[in-house]
Design an enzyme around this catalytic site. Structure first.
Site, PDB file in Angstrom:
ATOM      1  N   GLU A   1       0.978  -1.162   0.047  1.00 30.47           N
ATOM      2  CA  GLU A   1       0.096  -0.042   0.101  1.00 30.47           C
ATOM      3  C   GLU A   1       0.763   1.233  -0.010  1.00 30.47           C
ATOM      4  O   GLU A   1       2.145   1.112   0.051  1.00 30.47           O
ATOM      5  CB  GLU A   1      -0.829  -0.078   1.386  1.00 30.47           C
TER       6      GLU A   1
ATOM      7  N   HIS B   1      -4.396   3.288   8.086  1.00 30.81           N
ATOM      8  CA  HIS B   1      -3.099   2.819   8.778  1.00 30.81           C
ATOM      9  C   HIS B   1      -1.846   3.995   9.210  1.00 30.81           C
ATOM     10  O   HIS B   1      -1.746   4.861   8.435  1.00 30.81           O
ATOM     11  CB  HIS B   1      -2.374   1.957   7.719  1.00 30.81           C
TER      12      HIS B   1
END
Lengths: 386, 294
Positions: free
Chosen positions: B209, B247
């Site tokens: 990511e 995150h």
């Protein structure tokens, strides 16, 4: 969580770092009082936006009376959507040269790094691209902290004069201590100024604190509300939802950060613009789904929603119940596409039978359907105006 | 074979008497994991489904000889929990806990290295060696034993990827979520090295990511060796810079961590980057088929 400049400078001052004399004011009268007994001052808006100076948020004043007038003009001013409530009044510095000093995390080395550069006053990210050799890097062992010999080595490599050594030790040593004490992820002095008298001084201060560590800094927790700059983000934080506002019109809800990011990508790939990032986390119950939908509806730009849940700990039946609860208790004025898979997917589908919601198993199809509905709505509205 | 855990894993659960600890102890045992001990300070003598609880890891090690530990201790105590496990030389430490302060994580990482232990996480879903053992919180029903390794920074995408593979009849060797924090104990590169050495793993799926340079470093490693073929997926490819996407580690800052650079790095070393998880599964299928015909 970013700290205002005046808070950062207060922390540095308390740690023995030379900073310009000054104090924060909430009224023009206070600003005048602070300026009394000082030479020419700068009056600086305390808002967390870049480019304050260009936007008129920083004014110079030669006399206390001028400081009063400057503060009166700046206080209450709207800077990029934020109202100025405080100004920092501080002595103007006669600056001979500007350096950069910053402490931040080097993720791939798993430790913090000190960066020093003779190219100060500008964005260090630009320097990193245009003159990478102009940044001196020093990695810090978390078990022992920043050592004095490291400061010496870095400052000579960065081209400081030996006369600045004493001040540099105070500034960099203090900056490191404050970073550790406040759990900051970024501690930056830019510019680190050399005055015409040859003194080094922290002319600006920027601290970004670790949200995960705020629990051990109650003194900053109260300041948290001041640091959230978007009202919907503030409301989402109240509901313990991870929400980031973006600029588009397709609202997005999902479980898990990676999955929500992927959903954003899918929306974009079919021609939509995501209005937000919203992660309900793992194991969300019906009320969390309802709250998430409520948060999205607070954004007037939202014209449709995509809910994407892959059930692991999160259960499909809870998601379905939350959706029905939202439809009952909120003005659900926009089309909603829901993609449901994983744990209790079947139970979820049964609950939604006979309702306005038909779960899709394919995210792309679901997203396309909602995009079409948004377009139809747009056409109707346009027709209505014509 | 598989990596890191298997039938011989003897698991210790830290904070076993808590809500998450007891729930997942039950689920891990249902998957077949041998949970040999739990620790909750002050609760020695109790048991959770028959698993004995100790006050300290030292006591648990003496009595039950665990060779792996999983941590469900909440954020403020998680770093200390990893340190206790490392001090007792537990070789594999899996930290599920989210919101570990980064300064703590930096100290923890250093200490774990010094003690020659391996940390997975924090902020991760754990790992599963299909059909053998599970450590963490991944849903039990997703897995099928086979030859594809999966490594990911995201929890839910790991589940979805595994589901995608299993539904096409593609089994997994080990599925591991390495965590979404800026400092994690085990990186993509560390995991790829393990998969390269595992005869049961034929193909590796890597789900990255935005944020950091772990994907770029993995690409560099892939380019430097002749190991297992890798298929990649990157989430957050349209995420704006400067925004933290859930995150703690998923943020593009200072021109670092953007998706284009990661995709390019993979492409340069011949690793296909798929646009959807379905496409990842298709590529894996092709690679497995090519491997069989060779």
């Amino acid at each position: 969580m970013l700290l205002q400049e005046y808070m950062g400078k207060d922390l540095l001052r308390a740690a023995g770092v030379p900073v310009p004399a000054g104090a924060v004011a909430e009224t023009a009268g206070q600003a005048e009082g602070i300026a009394r007994g000082m030479g020419p001052v700068a009056v600086k808006a305390q808002v967390l936006v870049g480019g304050r100076g260009k936007a008129g948020g920083i004014k110079l004043a030669d006399t206390p009376r001028e400081a009063y007038e400057a503060a009166q003009r700046i206080l209450g001013m709207d800077l990029k959507g934020l109202t100025v409530r405080k100004v920092l009044v501080e002595e103007q510095q006669k600056i001979a040269k500007e350096y950069y000093a910053g402490l931040t995390l080097d993720r791939s080395k798993h430790r913090f790094i000190l960066m020093l550069s003779s190219m100060g006053g500008v964005d260090i990210e630009e320097v990193a691209v245009s003159h990478p050799e102009a940044i001196v890097r020093t990695w810090i062992d978390p078990a022992y902290g920043l050592q004095t010999w490291q400061i010496n080595q870095a400052m000579f490599d960065a081209g400081f004069e030996p006369s600045a050594m004493k001040d540099l030790r105070k500034i960099l040593g203090g900056l490191y201590r404050v970073m550790v004490d406040t759990d900051a992820l970024l501690a930056e002095v830019n510019p680190l100024a050399i005055t015409e008298e040859g003194r080094a001084i922290a002319a600006d201060a920027k601290f970004d604190l670790d949200d995960a560590a705020i629990y051990r800094h109650p003194e900053f927790a109260a300041f948290g509300a001041e640091s959230i700059t978007d009202p919907i983000e503030a409301y989402a934080a109240e509901k313990s939802l991870t929400y980031v506002r973006l600029e588009g019109d397709v609202g997005i809800i999902g479980n898990g950060a990676g999955l929500v990011m992927m959903t954003l990508d899918v929306v974009k790939s079919v021609g939509g613009q995501p209005a937000n990032f919203l992660d309900i986390g793992g194991g969300a119950r019906a009320d969390v789904i309802r709250n998430a939908i409520e948060v999205l509806l607070k954004d007037p730009n939202v014209k449709g929603m995509v809910i994407n849940v892959f059930g692991g700990i999160t259960r499909g039946d809870e998601v379905a119940r939350g959706l029905l609860e939202a439809a009952k208790t909120l003005d659900l004025r926009v089309p909603v596409a829901i993609r449901l898979a994983g744990t209790n997917e079947e139970e979820g589908r049964k609950i939604l039978e006979g309702s306005d919601f038909t779960p899709a198993s394919d995210l792309v199809e679901a997203t396309k359907a909602v995009m079409e509905q948004i377009e139809e709505q747009g056409a109707v509205t346009a027709g209505g105006h014509a | 074979m598989s990596i890191l855990i298997d039938e011989n894993t003897r698991l210790l659960v830290q904070a076993i008497t808590g809500r998450e600890g007891s729930l997942h102890t039950s689920r891990m045992r249902a998957y077949g994991t041998n949970v040999v001990a739990g620790v909750t300070p002050g609760k020695a003598g109790q048991d959770v489904e028959g698993v004995p609880v100790y006050n300290t890891i030292r006591d648990a090690v003496r009595e039950a000889k665990p060779n792996a530990s999983v941590i469900f201790v909440p954020g403020p105590g998680a770093a200390d929990a990893v340190m206790e496990a490392a001090a007792n030389e537990i070789p594999l430490i899996v930290c599920i806990t989210e919101h570990m302060p980064v300064h703590d994580a930096a100290k923890v990482y250093r200490y774990v290295q010094e003690q020659n232990c391996r940390l997975i996480g924090p902020n991760c879903p754990g790992l599963v060696s299909a059909g053998k053992a599970k450590i963490g919180i991944m849903p039990n029903q997703l897995f099928k034993q086979g030859n594809t390794g999966v490594v990911s920074r995201s929890g839910t995408l790991t589940y979805e990827m595994t589901d995608e593979l299993t539904s096409r009849g593609i089994g997994q060797s080990t599925v591991i979520g390495i965590g979404g924090d800026p400092i994690i104990g085990t990186t993509f590169t560390d995991t790829l090295k393990l998969f390269d050495e595992d005869p049961e793993t034929h193909v590796v799926v890597l789900i990255g990511e935005i944020g950091g340079t772990d994907e770029e470093e993995a690409a560099e490693y892939i380019g430097s060796r002749s190991g297992k073929p890798v298929v990649a997926f990157i989430s957050g490819r349209t995420a704006p810079a400067g925004k933290r996407m859930g995150h703690a580690g998923a943020i593009i800052t200072g021109g670092v961590g953007g998706p284009d650079h990661k995709v390019q790095a993979f492409n340069e070393v011949g690793v296909p980057v798929a646009d959807t998880l379905g496409e990842v599964a298709e590529r894996v299928q092709e690679m497995l088929a090519a491997g069989v015909s060779r």
